[in-house]
Design an enzyme around this catalytic site. Structure first.
Site, mmCIF file in Angstrom:
data_model
loop_
_atom_site.group_PDB
_atom_site.id
_atom_site.type_symbol
_atom_site.label_atom_id
_atom_site.label_comp_id
_atom_site.label_asym_id
_atom_site.label_seq_id
_atom_site.Cartn_x
_atom_site.Cartn_y
_atom_site.Cartn_z
ATOM 1 N N GLU A 17 0.803 -1.275 -0.230
ATOM 2 C CA GLU A 17 -0.002 -0.329 -0.115
ATOM 3 C C GLU A 17 0.843 1.070 -0.041
ATOM 4 O OE1 GLU A 17 -3.611 -1.088 2.579
ATOM 5 O OE2 GLU A 17 -2.081 -2.115 3.002
ATOM 6 N N SER A 171 -6.288 -3.802 2.067
ATOM 7 C CA SER A 171 -6.420 -3.398 0.498
ATOM 8 C C SER A 171 -6.940 -4.572 -0.171
ATOM 9 C CB SER A 171 -5.229 -2.672 -0.145
ATOM 10 O OG SER A 171 -4.976 -1.426 0.620
ATOM 11 N N TYR A 245 -9.190 1.588 -5.296
ATOM 12 C CA TYR A 245 -8.272 2.576 -5.528
ATOM 13 C C TYR A 245 -8.218 2.871 -6.988
ATOM 14 C CZ TYR A 245 -6.764 1.225 -1.017
ATOM 15 O OH TYR A 245 -6.659 1.015 0.432
ATOM 16 N N ARG A 284 -10.692 3.330 11.401
ATOM 17 C CA ARG A 284 -12.127 3.023 10.798
ATOM 18 C C ARG A 284 -12.549 1.784 11.043
ATOM 19 N NH1 ARG A 284 -10.981 2.862 5.038
ATOM 20 N NH2 ARG A 284 -11.671 0.435 5.695
ATOM 21 N N ASP A 286 -15.295 -1.216 10.065
ATOM 22 C CA ASP A 286 -16.280 -1.730 8.859
ATOM 23 C C ASP A 286 -17.125 -2.615 9.133
ATOM 24 O OD1 ASP A 286 -14.305 0.137 7.679
ATOM 25 O OD2 ASP A 286 -13.485 -1.189 6.354
ATOM 26 N N GLU A 301 -13.997 -5.521 10.402
ATOM 27 C CA GLU A 301 -12.710 -5.579 10.652
ATOM 28 C C GLU A 301 -12.239 -3.976 11.205
ATOM 29 O OE1 GLU A 301 -9.627 -5.101 7.678
ATOM 30 O OE2 GLU A 301 -11.102 -4.106 6.012
ATOM 31 N N ASN A 303 -9.556 -0.969 10.943
ATOM 32 C CA ASN A 303 -8.390 -0.304 10.354
ATOM 33 C C ASN A 303 -7.682 0.585 11.167
ATOM 34 O OD1 ASN A 303 -8.817 -1.647 7.428
ATOM 35 N ND2 ASN A 303 -10.768 -0.931 7.968
ATOM 36 N N GLY A 307 -7.199 4.734 4.950
ATOM 37 C CA GLY A 307 -6.795 5.725 3.902
ATOM 38 C C GLY A 307 -6.958 7.230 4.431
HETATM 39 N N1 LIG Z 1 -17.669 -12.118 4.864
HETATM 40 C C1 LIG Z 1 -17.923 -11.477 4.012
HETATM 41 N N2 LIG Z 1 -19.248 -11.426 3.303
HETATM 42 C C2 LIG Z 1 -19.460 -10.260 2.225
HETATM 43 N N3 LIG Z 1 -18.393 -9.528 1.855
HETATM 44 C C3 LIG Z 1 -17.254 -9.642 2.188
HETATM 45 C C4 LIG Z 1 -17.045 -10.354 3.292
HETATM 46 N N4 LIG Z 1 -15.641 -10.276 3.875
HETATM 47 C C5 LIG Z 1 -15.240 -9.318 3.024
HETATM 48 N N5 LIG Z 1 -16.118 -8.946 2.000
HETATM 49 C C6 LIG Z 1 -15.819 -8.156 0.952
HETATM 50 O O1 LIG Z 1 -14.401 -8.073 0.597
HETATM 51 C C7 LIG Z 1 -13.810 -6.872 0.857
HETATM 52 C C8 LIG Z 1 -12.436 -6.830 1.557
HETATM 53 O O2 LIG Z 1 -12.542 -7.605 2.681
HETATM 54 P P1 LIG Z 1 -11.947 -7.113 3.851
HETATM 55 O O3 LIG Z 1 -12.287 -8.131 5.221
HETATM 56 O O4 LIG Z 1 -12.296 -5.836 4.331
HETATM 57 O O5 LIG Z 1 -10.283 -6.948 3.866
HETATM 58 P P2 LIG Z 1 -9.240 -5.868 3.710
HETATM 59 O O6 LIG Z 1 -8.659 -5.885 5.041
HETATM 60 O O7 LIG Z 1 -8.406 -6.164 2.532
HETATM 61 O O8 LIG Z 1 -10.025 -4.516 3.442
HETATM 62 C C9 LIG Z 1 -15.072 -6.267 1.848
HETATM 63 O O9 LIG Z 1 -14.882 -4.732 1.626
HETATM 64 C C10 LIG Z 1 -16.037 -6.816 1.374
HETATM 65 O O10 LIG Z 1 -16.564 -6.066 -0.121
HETATM 66 MG MG LIG Z 2 -11.663 -3.781 4.417
#
Ligand SMILES: Nc1ncnc2c1ncn2[C@@H]1O[C@H](COP(=O)(O)OP(=O)(O)O)[C@@H](O)[C@H]1O
Ligand SMILES: [Mg+2]
Length: 351
Positions: A17, A171, A245, A284, A286, A301, A303, A307
């Site tokens: 990143e 990311s 991005y 942040r 989520d 999660e 963060n 960003g």
């Molecule tokens: N359990 C889930 N159900 C539905 N969508 C998911 C799930 N986990 C992740 N996603 C999708 O994948 C994206 C990236 O996952 P995330 O866990 O937020 O990883 P990162 O830490 O890379 O941001 C999320 O923003 C969402 O769009």
């Molecule tokens: Mg995420």
């Protein structure tokens, strides 16, 4: 007049990143209140070399061949590590600041690393009774020793579609959505390139629908506060690296279209998650929501260094809550100093 504080803005870094960090740092350097702060730019190139002054400026402009110069954190009152991902957001650089006895923006060593590791983070969420999707954690070693057993373990616990993630990246790198066994195999193989620990989660929304995604800004140390809630509407099947991005398909909606009860619930969960992971400064948080039926909300999660460009979600959420970008930067620096002072009260030896 009081002496201006010397603030070091750290950017770049060895993670995937790197480029996102440069964008965030350029925004911070532009907006930071120069009446209050004397600012030093400190760049870290992809090889991990630290650059100051002119060399740091060339790195900021994307000229990777910058000359190395000696860097010292000495003389700085506080640093703002505008770094995302590995070696920036995972507690490693925070450990360096702790050793150097310097104040820094954001979470400490423990919070940063807990917030980076999706497996550890989920255990902390569970302990705080935060609702989250069912998941399975596998070691790369287990997957490689017996792929059949690993797949059986996932299929016994979860229904397709599932999301497969390396535990320690950001990311959306190395993340895939798998709709069947064949895709699961490919997804595990990919994720195993990026980490020794893999997390497989039940996909929110199921086979037919896409999850709704919400984000909340948390700001503070021991008394953290939540911003208004925002919604991300990914243009693609999920919020992958490109949607984040590169493409313009992802539109933020601030404040999110939710009932008052739903947004209160999300904001309370965000603060609870911040505490559960022992975070400080900013985060942040989520969320994912079932788009239909009971509209169940799950934490996804935290963060710890989201960003941070002026148009990134975290600053935009605070702007909508009444804190301007410039004031947000000032507040984060104050929180860093406050945390440092609070920690300085701790005695580390018996005499
Ligand atoms: N359990 C889930 N159900 C539905 N969508 C998911 C799930 N986990 C992740 N996603 C999708 O994948 C994206 C990236 O996952 P995330 O866990 O937020 O990883 P990162 O830490 O890379 O941001 C999320 O923003 C969402 O769009
Ligand atoms: Mg995420």
């Amino acid at each position: 007049m009081a002496k201006k504080l010397r603030v070091g803005i750290l950017f770049g870094g060895r993670s995937g990143e790197h480029e996102v960090s440069l964008l965030s740092a350029a925004s911070v350097l532009k907006a930071i209140d120069r009446r209050k702060f004397d600012v030093a730019s400190i760049g870290i190139n992809k090889a991990g070399h630290w650059l100051t002054s002119e060399a740091a400026q060339t790195l900021l402009k994307g000229e990777a061949e910058a000359v190395q110069s000696n860097v010292a954190l000495g003389g700085l009152d506080v640093v703002f590590p505008v770094l995302h991902g590995t070696f920036g957001e995972d507690g490693t650089i925070q450990g360096l600041f702790e050793l150097a006895g310097i104040a820094y923006v954001g979470s400490g060593v423990l919070g940063s690393s807990a917030g980076m590791d999706k497996d550890v983070m989920k255990r902390l969420f569970a302990q705080a009774k935060l609702p989250q999707v069912p998941y399975v954690t596998l070691l790369r070693a287990e997957w490689e020793r017996s792929p059949r057993k690993a797949i059986a373990q996932v299929e016994a616990a979860l229904k397709y579609p599932v999301f497969v993630k390396p535990a320690n990246l950001g990311s959306s790198v190395g993340i895939s959505k798998a709709h069947d066994r064949k895709e699961l195999t490919a997804a595990l193989r990919l994720a195993a390139k990026y980490d020794r620990k893999l997390v497989v989660e039940l996909g929110v929304g199921g086979k037919k629908a896409k999850a709704r995604e919400f984000e909340v800004g948390v700001l503070g140390n021991d008394v953290p506060k939540a911003s208004v809630v925002g919604e991300i509407v990914p243009g693609k099947e999920f919020y992958d690296y490109e949607a984040k991005y590169l493409s313009e398909g992802s539109v933020p909606v601030i404040p999110a279209r939710l009932s008052k009860a739903e947004s209160t619930q999300i904001r309370e969960m965000a603060v609870a998650a911040f505490r559960a992971c022992d975070l400080s400064g900013l985060s942040r948080v989520d969320f994912l929501m079932e788009p239909e039926g009971k509209r169940r909300i799950y934490i996804n999660e935290v963060n710890t260094m989201p960003g941070f460009t002026q148009i990134s979600m975290y600053p935009k959420l605070w702007e909508a809550t009444g804190v301007s970008y410039k004031d947000l930067i000032t507040r984060l620096i104050e929180l860093a100093l406050e945390r440092h002072a609070e920690k300085s009260r701790t005695i580390y030896s018996r005499d």
